[in-house]
Design an enzyme around this catalytic site. Structure first.
Site, PDB file in Angstrom:
ATOM      1  N   GLY A   1      43.381  19.414 -30.914  1.00  0.00           N
ATOM      2  CA  GLY A   1      42.841  18.098 -31.240  1.00  0.00           C
ATOM      3  C   GLY A   1      42.515  18.008 -32.715  1.00  0.00           C
ATOM      4  O   GLY A   1      41.408  18.339 -33.140  1.00  0.00           O
TER       5      GLY A   1
ATOM      6  N   SER B   1      37.316  18.333 -38.761  1.00  0.00           N
ATOM      7  CA  SER B   1      36.854  19.660 -38.340  1.00  0.00           C
ATOM      8  C   SER B   1      37.800  20.758 -38.822  1.00  0.00           C
ATOM      9  O   SER B   1      37.382  21.901 -39.041  1.00  0.00           O
ATOM     10  CB  SER B   1      36.715  19.723 -36.821  1.00  0.00           C
ATOM     11  OG  SER B   1      37.934  19.410 -36.178  1.00  0.00           O
TER      12      SER B   1
ATOM     13  N   ASP C   1      48.244  18.791 -32.266  1.00  0.00           N
ATOM     14  CA  ASP C   1      47.970  17.386 -31.927  1.00  0.00           C
ATOM     15  C   ASP C   1      49.296  16.631 -31.918  1.00  0.00           C
ATOM     16  O   ASP C   1      50.170  16.901 -32.739  1.00  0.00           O
ATOM     17  CB  ASP C   1      47.036  16.757 -32.962  1.00  0.00           C
ATOM     18  CG  ASP C   1      46.292  15.535 -32.440  1.00  0.00           C
ATOM     19  OD1 ASP C   1      46.948  14.647 -31.870  1.00  0.00           O
ATOM     20  OD2 ASP C   1      45.070  15.463 -32.614  1.00  0.00           O
TER      21      ASP C   1
ATOM     22  N   GLY D   1      46.834   9.806 -30.861  1.00  0.00           N
ATOM     23  CA  GLY D   1      45.485   9.414 -30.474  1.00  0.00           C
ATOM     24  C   GLY D   1      45.185   9.669 -29.014  1.00  0.00           C
ATOM     25  O   GLY D   1      46.085   9.668 -28.169  1.00  0.00           O
TER      26      GLY D   1
ATOM     27  N   SER E   1      49.460  19.203 -26.564  1.00  0.00           N
ATOM     28  CA  SER E   1      48.860  20.515 -26.294  1.00  0.00           C
ATOM     29  C   SER E   1      49.577  21.236 -25.162  1.00  0.00           C
ATOM     30  O   SER E   1      49.871  22.440 -25.260  1.00  0.00           O
ATOM     31  CB  SER E   1      47.374  20.325 -25.942  1.00  0.00           C
ATOM     32  OG  SER E   1      46.849  21.459 -25.315  1.00  0.00           O
TER      33      SER E   1
ATOM     34  N   ASP F   1      39.028  20.422 -28.619  1.00  0.00           N
ATOM     35  CA  ASP F   1      38.405  19.147 -28.973  1.00  0.00           C
ATOM     36  C   ASP F   1      39.472  18.052 -28.918  1.00  0.00           C
ATOM     37  O   ASP F   1      39.605  17.236 -29.823  1.00  0.00           O
ATOM     38  CB  ASP F   1      37.794  19.226 -30.376  1.00  0.00           C
ATOM     39  CG  ASP F   1      36.889  18.037 -30.693  1.00  0.00           C
ATOM     40  OD1 ASP F   1      36.406  17.390 -29.739  1.00  0.00           O
ATOM     41  OD2 ASP F   1      36.676  17.761 -31.881  1.00  0.00           O
TER      42      ASP F   1
ATOM     43  N   HIS G   1      39.666  13.548 -23.904  1.00  0.00           N
ATOM     44  CA  HIS G   1      38.482  13.734 -23.071  1.00  0.00           C
ATOM     45  C   HIS G   1      38.636  13.216 -21.650  1.00  0.00           C
ATOM     46  O   HIS G   1      37.655  13.134 -20.911  1.00  0.00           O
ATOM     47  CB  HIS G   1      37.266  13.084 -23.740  1.00  0.00           C
ATOM     48  CG  HIS G   1      36.743  13.881 -24.907  1.00  0.00           C
ATOM     49  ND1 HIS G   1      37.474  14.859 -25.520  1.00  0.00           N
ATOM     50  CD2 HIS G   1      35.558  13.831 -25.564  1.00  0.00           C
ATOM     51  CE1 HIS G   1      36.774  15.380 -26.518  1.00  0.00           C
ATOM     52  NE2 HIS G   1      35.603  14.784 -26.557  1.00  0.00           N
TER      53      HIS G   1
ATOM     54  N   HIS H   1      34.026  21.500 -27.600  1.00  0.00           N
ATOM     55  CA  HIS H   1      33.198  20.456 -28.203  1.00  0.00           C
ATOM     56  C   HIS H   1      32.911  19.336 -27.204  1.00  0.00           C
ATOM     57  O   HIS H   1      33.636  19.142 -26.242  1.00  0.00           O
ATOM     58  CB  HIS H   1      33.907  19.863 -29.425  1.00  0.00           C
ATOM     59  CG  HIS H   1      33.032  19.004 -30.270  1.00  0.00           C
ATOM     60  ND1 HIS H   1      33.422  17.779 -30.760  1.00  0.00           N
ATOM     61  CD2 HIS H   1      31.749  19.197 -30.695  1.00  0.00           C
ATOM     62  CE1 HIS H   1      32.436  17.261 -31.473  1.00  0.00           C
ATOM     63  NE2 HIS H   1      31.409  18.092 -31.442  1.00  0.00           N
ATOM     64  N   ASP H   2      31.823  18.624 -27.452  1.00  0.00           N
ATOM     65  CA  ASP H   2      31.392  17.486 -26.622  1.00  0.00           C
ATOM     66  C   ASP H   2      31.025  17.911 -25.208  1.00  0.00           C
ATOM     67  O   ASP H   2      31.397  17.265 -24.223  1.00  0.00           O
ATOM     68  CB  ASP H   2      32.466  16.389 -26.586  1.00  0.00           C
ATOM     69  CG  ASP H   2      32.604  15.681 -27.926  1.00  0.00           C
ATOM     70  OD1 ASP H   2      31.613  15.633 -28.678  1.00  0.00           O
ATOM     71  OD2 ASP H   2      33.707  15.185 -28.231  1.00  0.00           O
TER      72      ASP H   2
END
Length: 216
Positions: free
Chosen positions: A52, A58, A77, A81, A130, A147, A150, A175-176
């Site tokens: 991501g 990051s 990636d 989006g 991915s 990351d 989601h 993350h998250d």
């Protein structure tokens, strides 16, 4: 460059700050510290993976950690989006739409970020989904930082495809991760729980919504 001298320079911080993205500075700084640690242990293989990329915010922190030890960061990636970046969603950015394709394309903005951060020899951008990149990957890495998308489908694919490549003693970073559903989406938390339940990973750090799991 000596591993005792930080490569997270003001110029790199400025490049990260200018890049569109969503990672808080304190969590990004923690990410830098963790990446630096796992890339410089005696068992290090000198490669870290980010799932991501978006526009590379990051990635600058990861690349800064890697350049200190002569390591590499591979960031994966498709640059179209995630769900939340599409038209009609909260995080859609019209400035990142490719007029030729009519769809989001963050690849050029990512390249600009890495150029501005002077990390082109340290960060390798892998333009692929991915799940597809994982099919051709074939080596152990010091850490995998998840990351990406989601949705449960995307998060599950990232975990299934990449957690297995973390070397013994390496780290899975997610993350998250929000234990309380009121704070954020569930898929990153769900794969975090799966990693712990697998018996292969144990939690060794938490920095905001960033979780650090070390492989046995």
């Amino acid at each position: 460059m000596s591993a005792t001298v930080s490569a997270l320079t003001p110029e790199r911080l400025a490049a990260a700050d200018a890049a569109p993205g969503f990672m808080p500075v304190d969590e990004a700084t923690a990410l830098y510290d963790v990446a630096r640690e796992y890339l410089t242990t005696p068992d290090s293989v000198g490669v870290g993976v980010e799932i991501g990329t978006y526009c590379g915010k990051s990635t600058v922190f990861l690349g800064s950690a890697a350049i200190e030890s002569g390591s590499l960061i591979v960031t994966v990636d498709h640059h179209r989006g995630s769900e939340e970046h599409q038209p009609g969603w909260e995080y859609h950015d019209t400035s990142l739409v490719d007029p030729h394709a009519g769809t989001l394309d963050t690849s050029a903005r990512f390249r600009r970020t890495i150029f501005d951060a002077d990390l082109e020899g340290t960060v390798l951008g892998l333009l692929a989904r991915s799940v597809d990149a994982a099919r051709v990957w074939g080596r152990a890495v010091d850490f995998v930082f998840i990351d990406g998308g989601h949705s449960m489908k995307a998060a599950q694919a990232d975990y299934d495809g990449w957690a297995r490549w973390v070397r013994p003693g390496g780290a899975l970073l997610i993350h998250d991760v929000f234990p309380d559903p009121a704070d954020g989406g569930r898929p990153p938390y769900e794969i975090y729980c799966q990693a712990l339940d697998s018996g292969k990973f144990s939690e060794v750090g938490a920095h905001g919504s960033l979780r650090v799991l070390q492989r046995a």
